[in-house]
Design an enzyme around this catalytic site. Structure first.
Site, PDB file in Angstrom:
ATOM      1  N   SER A   2      -3.667   5.919  -4.254  1.00 17.10           N
ATOM      2  CA  SER A   2      -2.796   5.240  -3.292  1.00 17.10           C
ATOM      3  C   SER A   2      -2.028   6.226  -2.434  1.00 17.10           C
ATOM      4  O   SER A   2      -1.664   5.918  -1.299  1.00 17.10           O
ATOM      5  CB  SER A   2      -1.767   4.372  -4.030  1.00 17.10           C
ATOM      6  OG  SER A   2      -2.307   3.148  -4.422  1.00 17.10           O
ATOM      7  N   ASP A  37      -0.802  -3.056   3.212  1.00 16.67           N
ATOM      8  CA  ASP A  37      -0.405  -2.845   1.825  1.00 16.67           C
ATOM      9  C   ASP A  37       0.249  -4.094   1.252  1.00 16.67           C
ATOM     10  O   ASP A  37       0.038  -5.204   1.756  1.00 16.67           O
ATOM     11  CB  ASP A  37       0.513  -1.628   1.727  1.00 16.67           C
ATOM     12  CG  ASP A  37       0.322  -0.847   0.446  1.00 16.67           C
ATOM     13  OD1 ASP A  37       0.792  -1.326  -0.593  1.00 16.67           O
ATOM     14  OD2 ASP A  37      -0.303   0.229   0.484  1.00 16.67           O
ATOM     15  N   HIS A  94       5.030  -0.984  -3.388  1.00 20.01           N
ATOM     16  CA  HIS A  94       3.929  -0.027  -3.272  1.00 20.01           C
ATOM     17  C   HIS A  94       3.774   0.469  -1.833  1.00 20.01           C
ATOM     18  O   HIS A  94       3.606   1.661  -1.584  1.00 20.01           O
ATOM     19  CB  HIS A  94       2.647  -0.700  -3.748  1.00 20.01           C
ATOM     20  CG  HIS A  94       1.433   0.169  -3.718  1.00 20.01           C
ATOM     21  ND1 HIS A  94       0.565   0.204  -2.640  1.00 20.01           N
ATOM     22  CD2 HIS A  94       0.926   1.027  -4.620  1.00 20.01           C
ATOM     23  CE1 HIS A  94      -0.418   1.054  -2.896  1.00 20.01           C
ATOM     24  NE2 HIS A  94      -0.222   1.570  -4.095  1.00 20.01           N
TER      25      HIS A  94
END
Length: 539
Positions: A397, A178, A218
């Site tokens: 996601s 990520d 994220h």
């Protein structure tokens, strides 16, 4: 190129000089192959070798490290900047002018060069991606987690049925590829991971250092959907799995090198014995340099560097889970890479009511394969931010790691299964398996059905069947009705007809048999419209 699959899109303003190009330089051979094949621990850990052995996967030349003597010669070439390497594809990623890169063909060990701007390639194939970012153990007793508001995203998959039997990902390793993981080393929702040493390590491929607790948050949010734990607020789908955290996304630009970072991280995950790779990154259009963009025609599972690497990752015995993308409401609504790879489990998003989220990218792949593969909650997903606040966010996601975590639990329950068998268990449990669509793929998985299928070794099953499993059992049984709305009275008798248990039950009820002595028993399950009988063997 790459996109972090959150719902809100932010485009980079960084511009790449027209004079500097990205390219992959492929080598012809691996001169030290024999040495490595004869001494495999030089290239893979024992856990990685055990995973191969358990799945009858032979070592091959893809496992051999890239020849560093070749890499060093390329590094020393005039005008060349070395960025990354891939042993699986026997290639390195370089940057430089097109003329300087083309001169690398003069090296005898160089097989070919592929420019990211494919108009520069001799075969002349034209070379699309969004960057997005948030704004805003065996059963002893039934385990009841305080899921809080995260209950729905797990119950939708009947994942709580596995958790109730202590299938919580223990013994399985997940690699998260990520953009960064700030806060994971400090905030409360990850305290349980830290206290139990469940974060095994990681690496920042962008900065080329060991600081993976940095970058975009994220990755922090993604990890929280699997490993986060805040009582009565957030419970991840695999709270007892262990994790490697790899940063492969460069937030400063949209560059093809991120595909190469991803491949390198996946190879590291393989060598460390990882079971599952989860990635909420995707590559299609909107690179910083538009010449690097992909089109829908490239979403065939074989064109992009990252999709080819993902397919090799699966061939090594790992499961690869990827976000479908958030372009479902765009002019070009289809999935991106590596979600287009054949063996990758591509995950789309639904809301809390199991309706497809408007942004969830659709299929099929360009070569008309079913994509996405499955769906999970990605609209209003409950997760942790980098400050430890329990919030909601939207995007594939988050539906992606929710599935990855549940797969770790399912694989824990079926430790002898191969990654191919696990993939099939998941697909067959989904509610649209018999009639997949381009919007939902095979639909929403039912992990209680997948568990029953794996433990009972049944090849085909459906929600039309009543299930009582595992049978034989050592501690407990679970009951799955053909429809969730059904209920019935379960009565258990000794072989001589003595009633020892009676209770009204609903679908996904777990019944403890720990106090029952070993032997054979009879059961009757009677509902308003059906009656089922059979035998239970308590070991």
């Amino acid at each position: 190129m790459k996109s972090i699959y959150l719902l809100l899109f932010v485009f980079s303003s960084v511009f790449v000089s027209a004079q500097v190009e990205d390219a992959w330089v492929y080598f012809k051979d691996k001169p030290n192959a024999t040495t490595y094949l004869e001494t495999p621990l030089l290239m893979l850990t024992q856990r990685a070798l055990d995973r191969r052995s358990n799945q009858n996967i032979a070592l091959d030349t893809k496992d051999i490290p890239i020849a560093m003597e070749y890499v060093d010669q390329i590094k020393a070439a005039a005008g060349i900047t070395y960025k990354a390497k891939s042993k699986w594809l026997n290639a390195i990623h370089v940057q430089g002018t097109s003329s300087d890169i083309t001169l690398l063909l003069d090296f005898a060990f160089v097989d070919k060069i592929d420019f990211a701007d494919r108009s520069l390639n001799s075969t002349g194939k034209k070379a699309k991606n969004y960057k997005t970012s948030t704004i805003n153990k065996k059963l002893e007793t039934k385990v009841d987690y305080g899921y809080g508001t995260s209950q729905n995203q797990i119950h939708m998959l009947n994942g709580d049925v596995l958790h109730q039997q202590n299938y919580t990902g223990s013994g399985k390793i997940i690699a998260v590829l990520d953009a960064g993981f700030p806060g994971v080393n400090t905030v409360q929702p990850f305290a349980r991971l830290r206290d139990n040493n469940q974060i095994l390590g990681g690496y920042n491929y962008v900065l080329r250092d060991a600081n993976f607790y940095t970058g975009d948050s994220h990755g922090t949010s993604v990890l929280s959907t699997m490993g986060g734990y805040t009582e009565n607020a957030l419970v991840g789908t695999a709270p007892d799995a262990t994790y490697y955290l790899f940063v492969t996304e460069d937030n400063s630009q949209e560059s093809p090198v991120e595909e190469s970072y991803w491949a390198e991280a996946a190879e590291t995950a393989d060598s460390l014995g990882v079971d599952i790779i989860t990635t909420s990154l995707g590559y299609s259009n909107k690179h910083t340099n538009p010449a690097y963009d992909y089109t829908y025609a490239d979403m065939n599972g074989t064109t992009t560097f990252i999709s080819r690497a993902a397919e090799i990752a699966f061939s090594r015995g790992m499961l690869v889970v990827a976000s479908a993308g958030n372009e479902g409401n765009e002019v070009e609504p289809h999935i991106s890479a590596p979600a287009d790879a054949v063996s990758v489990l591509t995950v789309g998003a639904v809301n809390a009511s199991k309706t497809r989220a408007y942004f969830s990218s659709i299929g099929p792949s360009y070569d008309q394969r079913i994509k996405p593969d499955v769906m999970a909650q990605g609209l209003g997903t409950v997760l942790s931010d980098e400050f430890g606040a329990i919030v909601t966010a939207s995007g594939t996601s988050f539906s992606c790691p929710i599935i990855a975590g549940m797969l770790a639990c399912l694989w824990q329950a079926n430790p002898t299964k191969s990654n191919q068998e696990m993939r099939q268990l998941l697909l067959q449990s989904a509610d649209k398996y018999s009639n997949p669509t381009t919007q939902y793929g095979y639909g929403i998985p039912d992990f209680s059905l997948a568990l029953a299928n794996g433990q009972l070794a049944v090849v085909n099953y459906s929600k039309k069947d009543l299930m009582l499993y595992p049978n034989p059992t050592s501690d407990a049984i679970s009951i799955v009705f053909p429809q969730e709305s059904l209920s019935g009275m379960l009565t258990i008798y000794t072989i001589l007809g003595q009633k020892i248990f009676e209770k009204e039950v609903v679908s996904n009820t777990v019944i403890s048999l720990k106090a029952v002595t070993s032997g054979m028993y009879l059961y009757q399950l009677k509902g308003a419209t059906f009656t089922a009988t059979g035998k239970i063997i308590k070991q």
